[in-house]
Scaffold this motif. Structure first.
Motif, mmCIF file in Angstrom:
data_model
loop_
_atom_site.group_PDB
_atom_site.id
_atom_site.type_symbol
_atom_site.label_atom_id
_atom_site.label_comp_id
_atom_site.label_asym_id
_atom_site.label_seq_id
_atom_site.Cartn_x
_atom_site.Cartn_y
_atom_site.Cartn_z
ATOM 1 N N GLU A 160 -36.554 28.743 11.170
ATOM 2 C CA GLU A 160 -37.101 29.825 10.352
ATOM 3 C C GLU A 160 -38.603 29.644 10.135
ATOM 4 O O GLU A 160 -39.337 30.610 9.982
ATOM 5 C CB GLU A 160 -36.396 29.862 8.985
ATOM 6 C CG GLU A 160 -36.769 31.087 8.196
ATOM 7 C CD GLU A 160 -36.424 31.017 6.723
ATOM 8 O OE1 GLU A 160 -36.115 29.936 6.209
ATOM 9 O OE2 GLU A 160 -36.478 32.059 6.076
ATOM 10 N N GLU A 161 -39.042 28.400 10.133
ATOM 11 C CA GLU A 161 -40.446 28.109 9.826
ATOM 12 C C GLU A 161 -41.377 28.249 11.025
ATOM 13 O O GLU A 161 -42.584 28.053 10.894
ATOM 14 C CB GLU A 161 -40.573 26.692 9.253
ATOM 15 C CG GLU A 161 -39.829 26.478 7.943
ATOM 16 C CD GLU A 161 -40.359 27.362 6.812
ATOM 17 O OE1 GLU A 161 -41.568 27.627 6.766
ATOM 18 O OE2 GLU A 161 -39.536 27.812 5.993
ATOM 19 N N ASP A 212 -32.356 26.604 9.486
ATOM 20 C CA ASP A 212 -33.086 27.065 8.302
ATOM 21 C C ASP A 212 -33.290 25.793 7.485
ATOM 22 O O ASP A 212 -32.388 25.334 6.789
ATOM 23 C CB ASP A 212 -32.239 28.093 7.531
ATOM 24 C CG ASP A 212 -32.948 28.599 6.279
ATOM 25 O OD1 ASP A 212 -34.020 28.068 5.942
ATOM 26 O OD2 ASP A 212 -32.404 29.520 5.636
ATOM 27 N N LEU A 266 -34.983 24.862 4.859
ATOM 28 C CA LEU A 266 -34.804 24.923 3.412
ATOM 29 C C LEU A 266 -34.452 26.349 3.034
ATOM 30 O O LEU A 266 -35.271 27.261 3.170
ATOM 31 C CB LEU A 266 -36.069 24.454 2.693
ATOM 32 C CG LEU A 266 -35.778 23.723 1.391
ATOM 33 C CD1 LEU A 266 -34.911 22.492 1.623
ATOM 34 C CD2 LEU A 266 -37.066 23.293 0.738
ATOM 35 N N ASP A 267 -33.229 26.520 2.612
ATOM 36 C CA ASP A 267 -32.737 27.846 2.246
ATOM 37 C C ASP A 267 -32.728 27.983 0.729
ATOM 38 O O ASP A 267 -32.326 27.051 0.023
ATOM 39 C CB ASP A 267 -31.315 28.016 2.800
ATOM 40 C CG ASP A 267 -30.677 29.291 2.289
ATOM 41 O OD1 ASP A 267 -31.138 30.370 2.687
ATOM 42 O OD2 ASP A 267 -29.748 29.199 1.465
HETATM 43 MN MN MN Z 1 -35.625 28.894 4.594
#
Ligand code: MN
Ligand code: AHG
Ligand code: MN
Length: 335
Positions: A93-94, A116, A118-119
């Motif tokens: 995601e980053e 992901d 850190l969600d």
């Molecule tokens: Mn995230």
């Protein structure tokens, strides 16, 4: 022996025989994710100290730049996957583009990882549960040029998927297609220990989780389903309780164990919803199904959607199978 503790590492080795053709690479990959999760957990637990140590994004008392936790988590997971040597590339995601892992050890790596890191990142600064979600695919071909297209496999092709929840305790929950198992981190020994073997989700529940602030923008079928959840009906235990943390992992985890439905539908502004197919919806959809649950975009099974791009979004209806089926019925009838 009574009270025998099984650590994540032991469990992975014991289950290696589930993959008769694998040579231990997938087991090593899962172990690497477990190690990165412990490092991220350590930093998550320190997040409350940012005021003393320095604001994320600013600099700390030593004048060093303090990284935002989601950037830090991304770096930790990619580093762990890189040094393990089993991963050929990562979709995160980053990162806008794929991150190729170009180390000597990963030259002939067989696996692709979507993550992901850190969600629920809006909850970091306020001591609310956050998570990590991951999904693993096997490479289909050897030519480097085809890597991007290989990331666009359907969720049914996943070989392992899981999440870590950094909550009142830290847990790792994963599946390799033979049920779902949960491990709780025992900080005193620094090991994830099997605490939730063979998780099964209730076929129905009394929790619905949705950002009701967006109600006005939902389509009529979703509005009608939510009104139905709020109606009084003894036989089906309604009205249901509304529970929404705003961290997908935490909302999903609670509903998985207690029974319930999580919905992130399309809205007028966001016709595909908010959540990402590759590293949010697919891994959780597979875990839900492996636990006896169901995951849909309102119409189709999430795992059968053919991805078209790395950061593609899809609406998500996930949780107890009877509740997801009922929501789909309202969506198809349009209210
Ligand atoms: Mn995230
Ligand atoms: P992330 O922190 O990885 O960007 O994900 C946030 C997601 C998900 O965790 C959560 O369920 C959802 O966004 C909440 O969105 P709303 O604030 O729109 O309800
Ligand atoms: Mn997320």
């Amino acid at each position: 022996m009574k009270n025998k503790v099984t650590t994540l590492g032991q469990f992975i080795i014991e289950r290696q025989s589930d993959f008769p053709f694998a040579k231990g690479e997938l087991s090593r990959l899962l172990r690497d994710i477990g190690i990165a999760a412990k490092i991220v957990n350590r930093e998550v637990n320190k997040a409350g100290l940012v005021d003393i140590l320095g604001e994320a994004g600013g600099s700390n008392i030593q004048g060093e730049q303090v990284k935002k936790l989601d950037v830090y988590a991304n770096e930790q997971f990619i580093a762990a996957l890189g040094s393990g040597g089993e991963t050929c590339a990562v979709a995160s995601e980053e990162n806008e583009d794929l991150v190729p892992i170009d180390t000597l050890v990963s030259k002939n790596a067989k696996y692709l990882v979507c993550i992901d890191p850190l969600d629920g990142s809006s909850n970091i600064d306020v001591n609310v549960s956050i998570g990590t979600i991951f999904s693993i695919y096997r490479r289909k071909h050897e030519e480097p040029a085809s890597i991007l297209s290989e990331f666009l496999q359907k969720g049914t092709e996943q070989v392992a998927a899981g999440y870590v929840i950094y909550g009142s305790s830290t847990m790792m929950v994963y599946t390799t297609g033979k049920g779902v198992n949960g491990f709780t981190l025992d900080p005193s020994i620094g090991e994830f220990c099997l605490s939730h073997p063979d998780i099964k989700t209730p076929s129905t529940g009394n929790i619905y989780s949705v950002n009701e602030g967006n109600f006005k923008h939902f389509q009529d079928g979703v509005k009608a389903y939510l009104r139905w959840c709020q109606e009084e009906d003894k036989a089906t235990g309604r009205p249901y309780s509304s529970r929404y943390i705003g961290s997908l992992v935490a909302d999903f985890h609670r509903n998985l164990l207690k029974g319930g439905i999580y919905i992130y539908p399309s809205t007028k502004k966001a016709p595909n919803g908010k959540l990402r197919l590759l590293y949010e919806c697919n891994p959780l959809a597979w875990i839900a199904e492996q636990a006896g649950g169901k995951a849909s975009d309102g119409k189709n099974r999430i795992l059968e959607i053919k991805p078209e791009s790395l950061h593609q979004r899809v609406p998500l209806f996930i949780g107890s199978p009877e509740m997801v089926t009922m929501a789909e019925k309202f969506v198809s009838e349009g209210g």
